[in-house]
Design a protein around this motif. Structure first.
Motif, PDB file in Angstrom:
ATOM      1  N   VAL A 188       0.827  -1.210   0.000  1.00  0.00           N
ATOM      2  CA  VAL A 188       0.000   0.000   0.000  1.00  0.00           C
ATOM      3  C   VAL A 188       0.863   1.262   0.000  1.00  0.00           C
ATOM      4  CG1 VAL A 188      -1.979  -1.117   1.089  1.00  0.00           C
ATOM      5  CG2 VAL A 188      -0.188  -0.108   2.521  1.00  0.00           C
ATOM      6  N   VAL A 189       2.180   1.111   0.030  1.00  0.00           N
ATOM      7  CA  VAL A 189       3.088   2.261  -0.030  1.00  0.00           C
ATOM      8  C   VAL A 189       4.390   1.791  -0.667  1.00  0.00           C
ATOM      9  CG1 VAL A 189       3.977   1.803   2.303  1.00  0.00           C
ATOM     10  CG2 VAL A 189       4.217   4.081   1.332  1.00  0.00           C
ATOM     11  N   ASP A 190       4.970   2.626  -1.529  1.00  0.00           N
ATOM     12  CA  ASP A 190       6.253   2.248  -2.114  1.00  0.00           C
ATOM     13  C   ASP A 190       7.393   2.880  -1.321  1.00  0.00           C
ATOM     14  OD1 ASP A 190       6.726   4.897  -3.039  1.00  0.00           O
ATOM     15  OD2 ASP A 190       5.657   4.484  -4.905  1.00  0.00           O
ATOM     16  N   THR A 191       8.607   2.486  -1.641  1.00  0.00           N
ATOM     17  CA  THR A 191       9.750   2.922  -0.836  1.00  0.00           C
ATOM     18  C   THR A 191      10.006   4.421  -0.952  1.00  0.00           C
ATOM     19  OG1 THR A 191      11.225   2.278  -2.654  1.00  0.00           O
ATOM     20  CG2 THR A 191      10.888   0.679  -0.883  1.00  0.00           C
ATOM     21  N   ASP A 192       9.717   5.010  -2.125  1.00  0.00           N
ATOM     22  CA  ASP A 192       9.923   6.452  -2.278  1.00  0.00           C
ATOM     23  C   ASP A 192       8.982   7.232  -1.363  1.00  0.00           C
ATOM     24  OD1 ASP A 192      11.900   6.067  -4.149  1.00  0.00           O
ATOM     25  OD2 ASP A 192      10.555   6.288  -5.877  1.00  0.00           O
ATOM     26  N   ILE A 193       7.721   6.807  -1.315  1.00  0.00           N
ATOM     27  CA  ILE A 193       6.749   7.485  -0.447  1.00  0.00           C
ATOM     28  C   ILE A 193       7.107   7.282   1.017  1.00  0.00           C
ATOM     29  CG2 ILE A 193       4.341   7.478   0.299  1.00  0.00           C
ATOM     30  CD1 ILE A 193       3.540   6.873  -2.570  1.00  0.00           C
ATOM     31  N   LEU A 194       7.533   6.065   1.371  1.00  0.00           N
ATOM     32  CA  LEU A 194       7.896   5.806   2.758  1.00  0.00           C
ATOM     33  C   LEU A 194       9.113   6.630   3.162  1.00  0.00           C
ATOM     34  CD1 LEU A 194       7.482   4.291   5.390  1.00  0.00           C
ATOM     35  CD2 LEU A 194       8.835   2.407   4.472  1.00  0.00           C
ATOM     36  N   THR A 195      10.099   6.731   2.267  1.00  0.00           N
ATOM     37  CA  THR A 195      11.282   7.549   2.564  1.00  0.00           C
ATOM     38  C   THR A 195      10.891   9.006   2.761  1.00  0.00           C
ATOM     39  OG1 THR A 195      12.708   6.059   1.290  1.00  0.00           O
ATOM     40  CG2 THR A 195      13.558   8.256   1.737  1.00  0.00           C
ATOM     41  N   ALA A 196       9.989   9.503   1.914  1.00  0.00           N
ATOM     42  CA  ALA A 196       9.519  10.882   2.072  1.00  0.00           C
ATOM     43  C   ALA A 196       8.766  11.058   3.383  1.00  0.00           C
ATOM     44  CB  ALA A 196       8.621  11.258   0.887  1.00  0.00           C
ATOM     45  N   ALA A 197       7.981  10.045   3.763  1.00  0.00           N
ATOM     46  CA  ALA A 197       7.246  10.108   5.033  1.00  0.00           C
ATOM     47  C   ALA A 197       8.202  10.125   6.219  1.00  0.00           C
ATOM     48  CB  ALA A 197       6.287   8.915   5.135  1.00  0.00           C
ATOM     49  N   VAL A 198       9.264   9.317   6.135  1.00  0.00           N
ATOM     50  CA  VAL A 198      10.268   9.295   7.201  1.00  0.00           C
ATOM     51  C   VAL A 198      10.902  10.674   7.365  1.00  0.00           C
ATOM     52  CG1 VAL A 198      12.545   8.398   7.833  1.00  0.00           C
ATOM     53  CG2 VAL A 198      10.765   6.827   7.042  1.00  0.00           C
ATOM     54  N   GLU A 199      11.252  11.312   6.252  1.00  0.00           N
ATOM     55  CA  GLU A 199      11.855  12.641   6.314  1.00  0.00           C
ATOM     56  C   GLU A 199      10.867  13.661   6.869  1.00  0.00           C
ATOM     57  OE1 GLU A 199      14.984  13.182   5.893  1.00  0.00           O
ATOM     58  OE2 GLU A 199      15.345  11.102   5.281  1.00  0.00           O
ATOM     59  N   ALA A 200       9.589  13.543   6.477  1.00  0.00           N
ATOM     60  CA  ALA A 200       8.573  14.467   6.988  1.00  0.00           C
ATOM     61  C   ALA A 200       8.394  14.308   8.496  1.00  0.00           C
ATOM     62  CB  ALA A 200       7.245  14.234   6.265  1.00  0.00           C
ATOM     63  N   VAL A 201       8.403  13.056   8.966  1.00  0.00           N
ATOM     64  CA  VAL A 201       8.245  12.795  10.399  1.00  0.00           C
ATOM     65  C   VAL A 201       9.409  13.405  11.180  1.00  0.00           C
ATOM     66  CG1 VAL A 201       8.352  10.954  12.134  1.00  0.00           C
ATOM     67  CG2 VAL A 201       6.780  10.770  10.202  1.00  0.00           C
ATOM     68  N   ARG A 202      10.611  13.292  10.644  1.00  0.00           N
ATOM     69  CA  ARG A 202      11.774  13.853  11.340  1.00  0.00           C
ATOM     70  C   ARG A 202      11.733  15.376  11.391  1.00  0.00           C
ATOM     71  NH1 ARG A 202      17.070  10.062   9.911  1.00  0.00           N
ATOM     72  NH2 ARG A 202      16.205   8.151  10.796  1.00  0.00           N
ATOM     73  N   GLY A 203      10.918  15.980  10.531  1.00  0.00           N
ATOM     74  CA  GLY A 203      10.788  17.432  10.531  1.00  0.00           C
ATOM     75  C   GLY A 203       9.709  17.952  11.449  1.00  0.00           C
ATOM     76  N   LEU A 204       8.955  17.052  12.111  1.00  0.00           N
ATOM     77  CA  LEU A 204       7.915  17.494  13.032  1.00  0.00           C
ATOM     78  C   LEU A 204       8.523  18.304  14.178  1.00  0.00           C
ATOM     79  CD1 LEU A 204       5.954  15.618  11.514  1.00  0.00           C
ATOM     80  CD2 LEU A 204       5.054  14.907  13.727  1.00  0.00           C
ATOM     81  N   HIS A 205       7.818  19.345  14.585  1.00  0.00           N
ATOM     82  CA  HIS A 205       8.341  20.244  15.611  1.00  0.00           C
ATOM     83  C   HIS A 205       8.401  19.549  16.969  1.00  0.00           C
ATOM     84  CE1 HIS A 205       9.172  23.898  17.829  1.00  0.00           C
ATOM     85  NE2 HIS A 205       8.166  23.618  18.645  1.00  0.00           N
ATOM     86  N   VAL A 206       9.543  19.691  17.630  1.00  0.00           N
ATOM     87  CA  VAL A 206       9.725  19.190  18.991  1.00  0.00           C
ATOM     88  C   VAL A 206      10.153  20.369  19.862  1.00  0.00           C
ATOM     89  CG1 VAL A 206      10.920  17.558  20.502  1.00  0.00           C
ATOM     90  CG2 VAL A 206      10.437  16.927  18.116  1.00  0.00           C
TER      91      VAL A 206
END
Length: 305
Positions: A188-206
């Motif tokens: 349901v997700v390819d590696t490019d989308i998952l990699t982009a999601a990983v990068e987006a998650v790391r950008g979440l404000h802390v």
């Protein structure tokens, strides 16, 4: 999550945490007694991602080269050629990891921490995203070897499956007899989308206060009288990374103290080394994490982080 729950029934919180691990690009250790669906969960996660995945069945006679790969001399070409091992995939299922010997287990140390393998002084990078999903039986069971602390620390989270409720177990039995399995799932997700999601998650404000709360929680485990060695700095980082992924799943662009609390047990318990007396008298590392949560004041959450 919906894809995995087609097969893994009645465990929404387990699936949510497992998916959070994927979004944080963190390795997962799934532990419980045989027959509760550890490998099924791992396979469902792997099949939900449209990349390459491999499964390594750990046994006492498994060699480190089976995991990392080996350089083979080709006489015709008069040179060595590297033949990749099982870790050269996006998702690696290390099944029953604690049935492998300590020497074989150590073959995963470099690749889990650095995303690369060194064989005969040559370095080879594994593809991204790279995730190890390991299963293990309780260490008291026959034929198992305890994972070293350095390797346990490389897992973002340790999850337990647990026995299902009655109705869920009936559903699992009926699904199994009807032939429903992880093999029926599509990506349901390819590696490019998952990699982009990983990068987006790391950008979440802390917020600095939330990060400080994670550090104080880890420090509280080091100061607990029942602990020989508490959570490392990697444990503090893992708390924040897992909390970022949980916040993303909830649709938020910032991390709250409650996110840190929600991941504290699966992120920290496997990183603690208890005193011999505590191992005999306490209910386990989870009790120490509960003490740390109770004694560590959380900052006030602010809207928008």
């Amino acid at each position: 999550m919906r894809n995995v729950e087609q097969v893994v029934r009645g465990k929404p919180e387990l699936v949510r945490l497992a998916v959070a691990g994927l979004l944080a690009e963190g390795h997962l250790l799934i532990e419980d007694v045989p027959g509760l669906g550890k490998t099924t969960l791992a396979r469902c996660l792997a099949r939900s991602i449209g990349g390459r995945w491999s499964r390594i069945q750990f046994t006492p006679d498994l060699l480190p080269s089976d995991i990392t790969g080996v350089s083979v001399y080709h006489q015709k070409d008069e040179r060595f050629t590297f033949h990749p091992g099982g870790v050269f995939a996006n998702v690696v299922i290390a099944d029953e990891i604690n049935r492998g010997t300590p020497k074989t287990q150590s073959a995963l140390l470099e690749v889990m921490a650095e995303g690369r393998v060194t064989v005969d002084a040559e370095t080879h990078r594994v593809p991204r995203p790279f995730l190890v999903i390991a299963t293990q039986n309780p260490i008291e069971m026959e034929g198992t070897y305890r994972l070293p602390e350095a390797q346990l620390d490389r897992f973002l989270m340790r999850l337990t499956v647990g026995y299902p409720e009655h109705d869920d177990e009936v559903d699992v039995v009926l699904g199994n007899t009807a032939g429903r399995s992880a093999d029926d799932l599509s990506a349901v997700v390819d590696t490019d989308i998952l990699t982009a999601a990983v990068e987006a998650v790391r950008g979440l404000h802390v917020d600095t206060g939330v990060a400080g709360y994670a550090v104080r929680l880890a420090a509280a485990t080091r100061e607990h009288p029942a602990v020989r060695y508490g959570a490392s700095v990697r444990g503090s980082i893992a708390l924040v990374r897992a909390a970022q992924a949980l916040a993303a799943i909830e649709g938020r662009g910032f991390v709250t103290p409650d996110d840190i609390k929600d991941v504290a047990v699966p992120v920290l318990t496997h990183r603690l080394v208890l005193t011999p007396e505590a191992e005999l008298s306490l209910g386990g590392a989870g009790e120490i994490i509960d003490d740390a949560l109770a004694s560590t004041a959380a900052p006030m959450a602010r809207a928008g982080g």
